[in-house]
Design a protein around this motif. Structure first.
Motif, mmCIF file in Angstrom:
data_model
loop_
_atom_site.group_PDB
_atom_site.id
_atom_site.type_symbol
_atom_site.label_atom_id
_atom_site.label_comp_id
_atom_site.label_asym_id
_atom_site.label_seq_id
_atom_site.Cartn_x
_atom_site.Cartn_y
_atom_site.Cartn_z
ATOM 1 N N THR A 261 2.746 -6.968 -7.205
ATOM 2 C CA THR A 261 1.507 -6.522 -6.905
ATOM 3 C C THR A 261 1.544 -4.865 -7.011
ATOM 4 N N VAL A 262 2.762 -4.376 -6.498
ATOM 5 C CA VAL A 262 2.730 -2.835 -6.626
ATOM 6 C C VAL A 262 2.820 -2.473 -8.134
ATOM 7 N N TRP A 263 3.522 -3.076 -8.947
ATOM 8 C CA TRP A 263 3.530 -3.063 -10.339
ATOM 9 C C TRP A 263 1.991 -3.245 -11.103
ATOM 10 N N MET A 264 1.316 -4.264 -10.617
ATOM 11 C CA MET A 264 0.159 -4.251 -11.006
ATOM 12 C C MET A 264 -1.002 -3.038 -10.730
ATOM 13 N N ASN A 265 -0.563 -2.532 -9.664
ATOM 14 C CA ASN A 265 -1.634 -1.577 -9.022
ATOM 15 C C ASN A 265 -1.243 -0.168 -9.394
ATOM 16 N N ILE A 266 -0.009 0.323 -9.568
ATOM 17 C CA ILE A 266 0.486 1.464 -9.990
ATOM 18 C C ILE A 266 -0.210 2.234 -10.972
ATOM 19 N N GLY A 267 -0.728 1.340 -12.160
ATOM 20 C CA GLY A 267 -1.415 2.046 -13.150
ATOM 21 C C GLY A 267 -2.833 2.864 -12.863
ATOM 22 N N PHE A 268 -3.598 2.019 -11.888
ATOM 23 C CA PHE A 268 -4.873 2.511 -11.379
ATOM 24 C C PHE A 268 -4.579 3.855 -10.578
ATOM 25 N N THR A 269 -3.694 3.600 -9.395
ATOM 26 C CA THR A 269 -3.441 4.606 -8.722
ATOM 27 C C THR A 269 -3.086 5.839 -9.333
ATOM 28 N N PHE A 270 -1.973 5.791 -10.191
ATOM 29 C CA PHE A 270 -1.344 6.698 -10.892
ATOM 30 C C PHE A 270 -2.414 7.681 -11.714
ATOM 31 N N LEU A 271 -3.402 6.825 -12.172
ATOM 32 C CA LEU A 271 -4.296 7.577 -13.087
ATOM 33 C C LEU A 271 -5.109 8.392 -12.133
ATOM 34 N N PHE B 206 4.461 9.269 -21.849
ATOM 35 C CA PHE B 206 4.856 8.582 -20.548
ATOM 36 C C PHE B 206 3.742 8.180 -19.607
ATOM 37 N N ARG B 207 2.668 9.293 -19.808
ATOM 38 C CA ARG B 207 1.266 8.887 -19.143
ATOM 39 C C ARG B 207 0.733 7.722 -19.511
ATOM 40 N N THR B 208 0.642 7.520 -20.806
ATOM 41 C CA THR B 208 0.231 6.302 -21.246
ATOM 42 C C THR B 208 0.908 5.106 -20.815
ATOM 43 N N ALA B 209 2.286 4.983 -20.691
ATOM 44 C CA ALA B 209 3.148 3.998 -20.270
ATOM 45 C C ALA B 209 2.933 3.790 -18.887
ATOM 46 N N PHE B 210 2.816 4.849 -18.108
ATOM 47 C CA PHE B 210 2.786 4.661 -16.690
ATOM 48 C C PHE B 210 1.342 4.006 -16.343
ATOM 49 N N SER B 211 0.269 4.219 -17.004
ATOM 50 C CA SER B 211 -0.997 3.614 -16.598
ATOM 51 C C SER B 211 -1.244 2.427 -17.674
ATOM 52 N N ALA B 212 -0.313 1.802 -18.287
ATOM 53 C CA ALA B 212 -0.616 0.797 -18.955
ATOM 54 C C ALA B 212 -0.675 -0.512 -18.334
ATOM 55 N N THR B 213 -0.576 -0.691 -16.963
ATOM 56 C CA THR B 213 -0.672 -1.774 -16.291
ATOM 57 C C THR B 213 -2.282 -1.995 -15.880
ATOM 58 N N MET B 214 -2.940 -1.108 -16.035
ATOM 59 C CA MET B 214 -4.357 -1.044 -15.991
ATOM 60 C C MET B 214 -5.300 -1.994 -17.117
ATOM 61 N N GLY B 215 -4.426 -2.162 -18.223
ATOM 62 C CA GLY B 215 -5.159 -3.030 -19.243
ATOM 63 C C GLY B 215 -4.478 -4.509 -19.401
ATOM 64 N N VAL C 265 0.936 -1.243 -0.032
ATOM 65 C CA VAL C 265 -0.040 -0.014 0.074
ATOM 66 C C VAL C 265 0.783 1.297 0.014
ATOM 67 N N PRO C 266 1.782 1.566 0.844
ATOM 68 C CA PRO C 266 2.610 2.762 0.967
ATOM 69 C C PRO C 266 3.592 2.711 -0.215
ATOM 70 N N LEU C 267 3.988 1.823 -0.635
ATOM 71 C CA LEU C 267 5.047 1.715 -1.894
ATOM 72 C C LEU C 267 4.244 1.978 -3.179
ATOM 73 N N THR C 268 2.966 1.511 -3.263
ATOM 74 C CA THR C 268 2.184 1.798 -4.492
ATOM 75 C C THR C 268 1.946 3.120 -4.480
ATOM 76 N N ILE C 269 1.287 3.795 -3.418
ATOM 77 C CA ILE C 269 0.877 5.210 -3.404
ATOM 78 C C ILE C 269 2.226 6.222 -3.586
ATOM 79 N N VAL C 270 3.194 5.924 -3.039
ATOM 80 C CA VAL C 270 4.368 7.047 -3.120
ATOM 81 C C VAL C 270 4.866 6.743 -4.549
ATOM 82 N N ILE C 271 4.951 5.593 -5.110
ATOM 83 C CA ILE C 271 5.436 5.726 -6.610
ATOM 84 C C ILE C 271 4.590 6.073 -7.569
ATOM 85 N N ALA C 272 3.318 5.751 -7.293
ATOM 86 C CA ALA C 272 2.151 6.396 -8.339
ATOM 87 C C ALA C 272 2.203 8.049 -8.158
ATOM 88 N N LEU C 273 2.352 8.486 -6.914
ATOM 89 C CA LEU C 273 2.450 9.892 -6.798
ATOM 90 C C LEU C 273 3.788 10.494 -7.331
#
Length: 301
Positions: free
Chosen positions: A172-182, A113-122, A89-97
């Motif tokens: 898991t952090v990598w999988m969740n970063i896309g949604f949190t980033f967006l 880069f915005r597309t690449a950062f959110s790509a894990t959502m797909g 949880v903290p790592l996902t939020i910090v990296i996504a922020l």
């Protein structure tokens, strides 16, 4: 005429309420069938001994709960769950922020880069888990290849209890970063730009603006992603099942996977239901605490 008007208003309100309920009835029905009924059914089964099909056989009261609190494997699953939540949880939020702050800058080509950062959502959990399984492979995985390149010995990432939970958490952090980033990027773009213009005129630096403007204005969005990320972390199942199946030596046997094994592998539906009830109460309590303690620090515009 004076009596008819109130009656007419009452009839109008009743008609509006009936129409509203009719429009809501499909959602209410789905909510009741797939959420409310399973919840109460789970609570009910937690007090019974069941057969392999989950049919109640005999009432045992709080026996399942008593066994859980004296079970070493249950406390081990609690430890794995807490460790997993604290890692992800903290790592996902910090990296996504950090990525959202970078993607919010007005730079040439930033849309790529915005597309690449959110790509894990797909990507599905299954596909992502297979990718990470190959990356963690002790023979051909990229991580061990890197360690060998710098003269270090390879690591059994998913087979060593010392590294298994960390490995699953990073995936898991990598999988969740896309949604949190967006979500965080949307929150950043909704901040009034005049605040930054006034700060620039006053000669305020970037880090001061980040601390005094960005974080306070983004706090409602951070509060939202914090709650969602916490709940999702407690409900994680797919990558655990595909990468480690709760092993090795139960080091990644988080509570949701323990419930699955008890219910569908060991056919202990009563015990699994008791664990599910405790998980529900834990998530409910943590969410309530977040609203009670954290929301007061949220700055709503």
């Amino acid at each position: 005429m004076t009596v008819a008007l109130p009656r007419q208003r009452v009839r109008t309100r009743l008609s509006d309420a009936t129409s509203g309920l009719l429009y809501l009835s499909p959602s209410i029905a789905l909510f009741g069938i797939f959420l409310v009924y399973p919840l109460f059914r789970t609570i009910y089964l937690s007090f019974f001994q069941t057969d392999t099909q989950g049919t109640p056989l005999s009432y045992v009261g709080g026996e399942h709960y008593a066994k859980l609190f004296t079970s070493a494997s249950f406390w081990q699953s609690i430890q794995a769950t807490v460790g997993f939540v604290l890692l992800t949880v903290p790592l996902t939020i910090v990296i996504a922020l950090g990525l959202a702050l970078l993607a919010n800058e007005k730079l040439r080509g930033i849309g790529i880069f915005r597309t690449a950062f959110s790509a894990t959502m797909g990507m599905s959990v299954a596909a992502s888990s297979v990718i990470w399984m190959f990356m963690y492979n002790p023979s051909i995985g990229i991580f061990n290849r890197f360690l060998e390149a710098v003269g270090a010995s390879g690591v059994q990432w998913l087979l060593d209890p010392q590294y298994a939970l960390l490995s699953v958490s990073l995936a898991t952090v990598w999988m969740n970063i896309g949604f949190t980033f967006l979500i965080l990027l949307g929150g950043l773009q909704n901040i009034d730009r005049t605040l930054y213009e006034s700060a620039d005129i006053a000669g305020t630096g970037y880090w001061t603006q980040l601390r005094a403007i960005t974080i306070p204005m983004l706090s409602p969005t951070l509060f939202f992603v914090g709650i969602i990320s916490l709940i999702n972390a407690f409900q994680t199942f797919g990558q655990i099942d595909l990468l480690t199946k709760g092993g090795p030596t139960n080091s990644t046997n988080v509570i949701v996977y323990a419930i699955y094994k008890d219910a569908f592998i060991n056919y202990n539906v009563g015990g699994a239901s008791a664990q599910a009830v405790l998980l529900f109460l834990a998530v409910l309590t943590l969410t309530w605490l977040q609203f009670k303690l954290v929301e007061r620090k949220v700055h709503y515009q």
